[in-house]
Design a protein around this motif. Structure first.
Motif, PDB file in Angstrom:
ATOM      1  N   VAL A  94       0.766 -22.578   1.453  1.00  0.00           N
ATOM      2  CA  VAL A  94       1.732 -21.495   1.275  1.00  0.00           C
ATOM      3  C   VAL A  94       1.035 -20.315   0.615  1.00  0.00           C
ATOM      4  CG1 VAL A  94       3.900 -20.787   0.206  1.00  0.00           C
ATOM      5  CG2 VAL A  94       3.631 -23.144   1.038  1.00  0.00           C
ATOM      6  N   GLY A  95       0.973 -19.196   1.321  1.00  0.00           N
ATOM      7  CA  GLY A  95       0.358 -17.992   0.774  1.00  0.00           C
ATOM      8  C   GLY A  95       1.396 -17.127   0.084  1.00  0.00           C
ATOM      9  N   THR A  96       1.550 -17.303  -1.230  1.00  0.00           N
ATOM     10  CA  THR A  96       2.537 -16.498  -1.954  1.00  0.00           C
ATOM     11  C   THR A  96       2.139 -15.033  -2.011  1.00  0.00           C
ATOM     12  OG1 THR A  96       1.480 -17.129  -4.051  1.00  0.00           O
ATOM     13  CG2 THR A  96       3.389 -18.420  -3.339  1.00  0.00           C
ATOM     14  N   VAL A  97       0.867 -14.729  -1.727  1.00  0.00           N
ATOM     15  CA  VAL A  97       0.422 -13.342  -1.679  1.00  0.00           C
ATOM     16  C   VAL A  97       1.222 -12.540  -0.664  1.00  0.00           C
ATOM     17  CG1 VAL A  97      -1.377 -13.795   0.045  1.00  0.00           C
ATOM     18  CG2 VAL A  97      -1.610 -11.843  -1.493  1.00  0.00           C
ATOM     19  N   TRP A  98       1.765 -13.216   0.362  1.00  0.00           N
ATOM     20  CA  TRP A  98       2.548 -12.534   1.388  1.00  0.00           C
ATOM     21  C   TRP A  98       4.050 -12.620   1.105  1.00  0.00           C
ATOM     22  CZ3 TRP A  98      -0.893 -16.342   4.063  1.00  0.00           C
ATOM     23  CH2 TRP A  98      -2.160 -15.799   4.290  1.00  0.00           C
ATOM     24  N   GLU A  99       4.412 -13.107  -0.080  1.00  0.00           N
ATOM     25  CA  GLU A  99       5.822 -13.353  -0.378  1.00  0.00           C
ATOM     26  C   GLU A  99       6.282 -12.568  -1.604  1.00  0.00           C
ATOM     27  OE1 GLU A  99       7.851 -14.870   1.480  1.00  0.00           O
ATOM     28  OE2 GLU A  99       6.488 -15.818   2.905  1.00  0.00           O
ATOM     29  N   ASN A 172      -9.679   9.040   2.122  1.00  0.00           N
ATOM     30  CA  ASN A 172      -9.263   9.073   3.532  1.00  0.00           C
ATOM     31  C   ASN A 172      -9.800   7.901   4.359  1.00  0.00           C
ATOM     32  OD1 ASN A 172      -7.891  11.603   3.136  1.00  0.00           O
ATOM     33  ND2 ASN A 172      -9.899  12.610   3.212  1.00  0.00           N
ATOM     34  N   ARG A 173     -10.121   6.819   3.708  1.00  0.00           N
ATOM     35  CA  ARG A 173     -10.563   5.608   4.413  1.00  0.00           C
ATOM     36  C   ARG A 173      -9.390   4.642   4.555  1.00  0.00           C
ATOM     37  NH1 ARG A 173     -15.658   6.236   6.755  1.00  0.00           N
ATOM     38  NH2 ARG A 173     -17.115   7.152   5.251  1.00  0.00           N
ATOM     39  N   LYS A 174      -9.401   3.862   5.616  1.00  0.00           N
ATOM     40  CA  LYS A 174      -8.365   2.853   5.852  1.00  0.00           C
ATOM     41  C   LYS A 174      -8.970   1.471   5.631  1.00  0.00           C
ATOM     42  CE  LYS A 174      -7.738   4.366   9.972  1.00  0.00           C
ATOM     43  NZ  LYS A 174      -7.276   4.468  11.376  1.00  0.00           N
ATOM     44  N   LEU A 175      -8.397   0.728   4.693  1.00  0.00           N
ATOM     45  CA  LEU A 175      -8.908  -0.594   4.347  1.00  0.00           C
ATOM     46  C   LEU A 175      -7.795  -1.626   4.445  1.00  0.00           C
ATOM     47  CD1 LEU A 175     -11.020   0.198   1.142  1.00  0.00           C
ATOM     48  CD2 LEU A 175     -11.859  -0.061   3.485  1.00  0.00           C
ATOM     49  N   ASN A 176      -8.107  -2.763   5.047  1.00  0.00           N
ATOM     50  CA  ASN A 176      -7.162  -3.879   4.990  1.00  0.00           C
ATOM     51  C   ASN A 176      -7.019  -4.321   3.545  1.00  0.00           C
ATOM     52  OD1 ASN A 176      -8.240  -4.889   8.133  1.00  0.00           O
ATOM     53  ND2 ASN A 176      -6.072  -4.783   7.631  1.00  0.00           N
ATOM     54  N   ALA A 177      -5.783  -4.373   3.091  1.00  0.00           N
ATOM     55  CA  ALA A 177      -5.480  -4.828   1.731  1.00  0.00           C
ATOM     56  C   ALA A 177      -4.160  -5.578   1.823  1.00  0.00           C
ATOM     57  CB  ALA A 177      -5.377  -3.650   0.770  1.00  0.00           C
ATOM     58  N   THR A 180       0.263  -7.484  -1.904  1.00  0.00           N
ATOM     59  CA  THR A 180       0.233  -6.752  -3.166  1.00  0.00           C
ATOM     60  C   THR A 180      -1.146  -6.217  -3.536  1.00  0.00           C
ATOM     61  OG1 THR A 180       0.034  -8.896  -4.264  1.00  0.00           O
ATOM     62  CG2 THR A 180       2.226  -7.925  -4.150  1.00  0.00           C
ATOM     63  N   SER A 181      -2.212  -6.657  -2.853  1.00  0.00           N
ATOM     64  CA  SER A 181      -3.533  -6.121  -3.163  1.00  0.00           C
ATOM     65  C   SER A 181      -3.632  -4.645  -2.790  1.00  0.00           C
ATOM     66  CB  SER A 181      -4.636  -6.918  -2.454  1.00  0.00           C
ATOM     67  OG  SER A 181      -4.563  -6.771  -1.052  1.00  0.00           O
ATOM     68  N   ALA A 182      -2.683  -4.158  -2.001  1.00  0.00           N
ATOM     69  CA  ALA A 182      -2.644  -2.729  -1.684  1.00  0.00           C
ATOM     70  C   ALA A 182      -2.538  -1.888  -2.954  1.00  0.00           C
ATOM     71  CB  ALA A 182      -1.460  -2.440  -0.763  1.00  0.00           C
ATOM     72  N   ASN A 183      -1.957  -2.467  -4.011  1.00  0.00           N
ATOM     73  CA  ASN A 183      -1.815  -1.734  -5.287  1.00  0.00           C
ATOM     74  C   ASN A 183      -3.155  -1.304  -5.860  1.00  0.00           C
ATOM     75  OD1 ASN A 183       1.073  -1.839  -5.781  1.00  0.00           O
ATOM     76  ND2 ASN A 183       0.813  -4.043  -5.974  1.00  0.00           N
ATOM     77  N   TRP A 184      -4.198  -2.056  -5.592  1.00  0.00           N
ATOM     78  CA  TRP A 184      -5.503  -1.773  -6.191  1.00  0.00           C
ATOM     79  C   TRP A 184      -6.119  -0.487  -5.663  1.00  0.00           C
ATOM     80  CZ3 TRP A 184      -7.500  -7.241  -4.548  1.00  0.00           C
ATOM     81  CH2 TRP A 184      -6.716  -8.224  -5.178  1.00  0.00           C
ATOM     82  N   PRO A 192      -4.167   1.673   2.288  1.00  0.00           N
ATOM     83  CA  PRO A 192      -4.142   0.226   2.543  1.00  0.00           C
ATOM     84  C   PRO A 192      -3.415  -0.100   3.842  1.00  0.00           C
ATOM     85  CG  PRO A 192      -2.475   0.802   0.923  1.00  0.00           C
ATOM     86  CD  PRO A 192      -3.212   2.071   1.230  1.00  0.00           C
ATOM     87  N   VAL A 193      -3.939  -1.094   4.555  1.00  0.00           N
ATOM     88  CA  VAL A 193      -3.326  -1.591   5.787  1.00  0.00           C
ATOM     89  C   VAL A 193      -3.165  -3.099   5.640  1.00  0.00           C
ATOM     90  CG1 VAL A 193      -3.541  -1.819   8.294  1.00  0.00           C
ATOM     91  CG2 VAL A 193      -4.413   0.239   7.140  1.00  0.00           C
TER      92      VAL A 193
END
Length: 351
Positions: A94-99, A172-177, A180-184, A192-193
């Protein structure tokens, strides 16, 4: 003499057959959204299942018949909670990172970056808190699950098509995050994407993103370094990613010896998970460099500027989680400091 031997063998065979028939078989559906070589799944397949088998085999009363559905054959990374909660599998990753909406308390590490790079410490802390801190334990129960073993990451860094020598390089860069890691990335100028280890390669290859915030033990098996050959070491920290969990109704219905076997096997799984991540992360850098990865270190002054330049990203989380969030945050940071960690930012300040 020959007749006695045959008779004795027959009696032994009948006795063995009787013992086998007395052994109760329990079917357990176990699965994940990621493949078996993934860091969160490896210990499920190679430690949890064998340990349950060993413990129950020594006792002799129960036998598990495992029905495996690894590698996303039943559910994808966006549905890990529902898969276990709804009984699509009895035990699952269970990936709580996505919840963030359904299990926000479990995401405390993702709102407190730069706390520690010691992933074994994170496992130890969350194995303890998930069992003994009511706020975290109850959150699993309210979602119809029982937490068995903690899943973590090694420390997050930047894997990209470009090197990062200063924060200005992220403009202006697009990074997979993911999640909630998008917050960083707040205040860095990067966009963040959302995504997961299973999507990064294609995202970067097709230009949807230019890199990702991720960790060595996840990047190596997914070969993301082939399309993102520039690693900048940032040391955002190791994170509690989620857990191996059982469907609560299923778990509660198991005989007590089987429940105990699951819990004991889960402890071994946590230790094995920590060892596997450490070993894989160490060799990952060597293997990826040999394959063409270039490693950079973000200068300390730029790292300090990143850490201190972040807005108070814990505040919205505290507003969402209320008093329970304050309890979890304090317990987490107390546990870090008790174990000798020195977070680069005191996210619990003022509690």
């Amino acid at each position: 003499m020959k007749i006695v031997t045959i008779a004795g063998a027959t009696a032994l065979a009948l006795t063995a057959a009787g013992a086998a028939s007395a052994q109760e078989r329990i079917t357990v559906n176990i699965g994940s959204s990621h493949p078996e070589n993934n860091i969160w799944v490896y210990a499920m397949k190679n430690t949890f299942q064998p340990e349950v088998n060993r413990i129950l085999g020594e006792a002799g009363a129960y036998e598990i018949v495992w029905v495996e559905s690894y590698g996303g054959t039943l559910y994808k990374f966006t549905d890990t909670r529902e898969a276990v909660m709804d009984g699509i599998v009895d035990v699952g990753m269970v990936g709580t990172v996505w919840e963030g909406a359904n299990m926000p308390l479990q995401n405390v590490t993702y709102f407190t970056p730069f706390a520690t790079e010691d992933h074994r410490m994170i496992i130890e802390i969350f194995d303890d808190l998930s069992e003994n801190l009511p706020e975290l334990k109850d959150a699993w129960a309210q979602n119809g699950m029982v937490h068995l073993s903690s899943l973590i990451t090694d420390s997050y860094d930047i894997y990209a098509t470009f090197p990062v020598t200063a924060l200005a390089d992220l403009q202006n860069r697009k990074l997979n995050a993911p999640g909630t890691s998008a917050n960083w990335l707040q205040g860095t100028g990067a966009t963040p994407v959302d995504g997961a280890l299973t999507t990064y390669y294609t995202n970067i290859q097709t230009g949807v993103t230019e890199g990702t915030l991720s960790f060595a033990s996840g990047i190596l098996p997914t070969r993301v370094y082939e399309v993102a050959p520039e690693l900048t070491r940032v040391g955002i920290g190791s994170m509690y990613f989620g857990g191996i969990a059982a469907n609560k109704d299923f778990f509660d219905g198991l005989p007590e010896p089987v429940q105990e076997a699951f819990r004991e096997a889960a402890k071994a799984t946590s230790a094995a998970h920590g060892d596997y991540v450490a070993d894989l992360a160490a060799r990952a850098l060597d293997e990826m460099q040999a394959a063409g990865l270039t490693i950079h270190e973000l200068p300390e002054e730029e790292k300090a500027a990143w850490v201190n330049g972040l807005p108070n990203i814990i505040e919205p989380w505290l507003e969402q989680t209320g008093e329970s969030g304050r309890v979890v945050l304090k317990a987490y940071f107390d546990a870090l400091r008790e174990r000798g960690a020195e977070p680069l930012r005191n996210w619990d300040e003022g509690l």
